[in-house]
Design an enzyme around this catalytic site. Structure first.
Site, PDB file in Angstrom:
ATOM      1  CB  VAL A  21      17.854  -1.624 -26.730  1.00 35.18           C
ATOM      2  CG1 VAL A  21      17.028  -2.895 -26.860  1.00 35.18           C
ATOM      3  CG2 VAL A  21      17.052  -0.525 -26.042  1.00 35.18           C
ATOM      4  CE  LYS A  55      37.261  14.561 -29.640  1.00 36.29           C
ATOM      5  NZ  LYS A  55      36.981  13.280 -29.011  1.00 36.29           N
ATOM      6  CE  LYS A 112      44.397   8.621 -26.438  1.00 36.41           C
ATOM      7  NZ  LYS A 112      43.584   9.820 -26.598  1.00 36.41           N
ATOM      8  CD  GLU A 139      35.614   6.854 -29.231  1.00 36.61           C
ATOM      9  OE1 GLU A 139      36.529   7.178 -29.998  1.00 36.61           O
ATOM     10  OE2 GLU A 139      35.450   7.371 -28.101  1.00 36.61           O
ATOM     11  CB  ALA A 151      38.825   6.306 -17.818  1.00 35.24           C
TER      12      ALA A 151
END
Ligand code: 0O2
Length: 211
Positions: A21, A55, A112, A139, A151
């Site tokens: 929002v 992860k 990267k 993040e 990506a």
């Protein structure tokens, strides 16, 4: 077990909803002023439990240290039309006082090895709960539409090959990353032409709506 994850992820879900929002609100404010918005669109997600576990295993993060060590359980993405818009967005984020920036990672000047480009801002965001305030890490990935296109495709191929791309695919992805970079460069060069055209278009749209 599901209940445990639901409880753990609840503040992350809340943070993603609130930040969607807030960040979409930034775009709306630019639109209202009739000026170019450095933000094209915003998305957000909470990392699925299976990806969190994957992860954690890959990066050796103990499950009782997820809160401190996994920075992207809550993730927002802000897409921009032009590379220069990314800087503007980062400046806007730095000026806000509803969260604190804890880290910035610039994968644009330092892409990267995969070819990935994006600007990452990790924030500590306060969520209000019935038990008081809880600060969590979120993040925010800021990237152009071209960076996002690359990506997204690379990410889905990653699933297919579990990160171990055959040489020819790896090469093609690197070439595609180069092409996305060149596309961003070309668009930046004709940025003012594009913006003028967009302004004319939105004035026409407004006039139509008023009829
Ligand atoms: P998902 O599915 O996007 O949620 P690491 O995961 O070790 O690379 P770290 O320390 O978590 O790195 O931080 P980083 O690299 O700043 O942020 C990780 C996230 O950035 C990834 O999340 C992706 O969203 C994105 N990212 C980083 N490198 C690449 C890449 O080479 N290709 C693509 N497509 N995205 C990338 P996750 O955890 O991969 O998962």
């Amino acid at each position: 077990m599901t209940k445990h994850w639901d409880l753990f992820l609840a503040p992350y879900k809340q943070a993603v909803e609130e930040l969607k929002v807030k960040l979409k609100g930034m775009r709306a404010q630019f639109e209202m002023q009739g000026v170019h918005s450095p933000i094209e669109f915003v998305t957000g997600r909470v990392k699925p439990v299976a990806s969190i576990l994957d992860k954690a295993q890959k990066k050796n993060i103990p499950l009782d240290k997820l809160e401190e060590q996994m920075q992207d359980i809550a993730g927002l993405r802000m897409m921009c039309q032009f590379v220069d818009d990314i800087k503007t967005v980062v400046e806007l984020l730095r000026k806000r006082n509803d969260f604190e920036i804890v880290e910035e990672r610039d994968y644009i000047t330092q892409k990267k090895e995969s070819g990935y480009r994006s600007y990452h801002v990790v924030i500590r965001y306060p969520v209000q709960t019935i038990h008081g305030e809880k600060k969590i890490l979120v993040e925010i990935q800021i990237r152009t539409l071209a960076m996002n296109f690359w990506a997204t495709i690379e990410h889905s191929l990653n699933y297919k090959y579990s990160g171990r791309f055959p040489e020819d695919i790896k090469l093609r992805l690197q070439r595609a990353a180069e092409a996305a970079y060149l596309l961003d460069e070309e668009m930046s060069k004709i940025r003012f032409e594009i913006q003028e055209a967009q302004a004319v278009f939105s004035r026409k749209q407004e006039a139509k709506q008023e009829e």
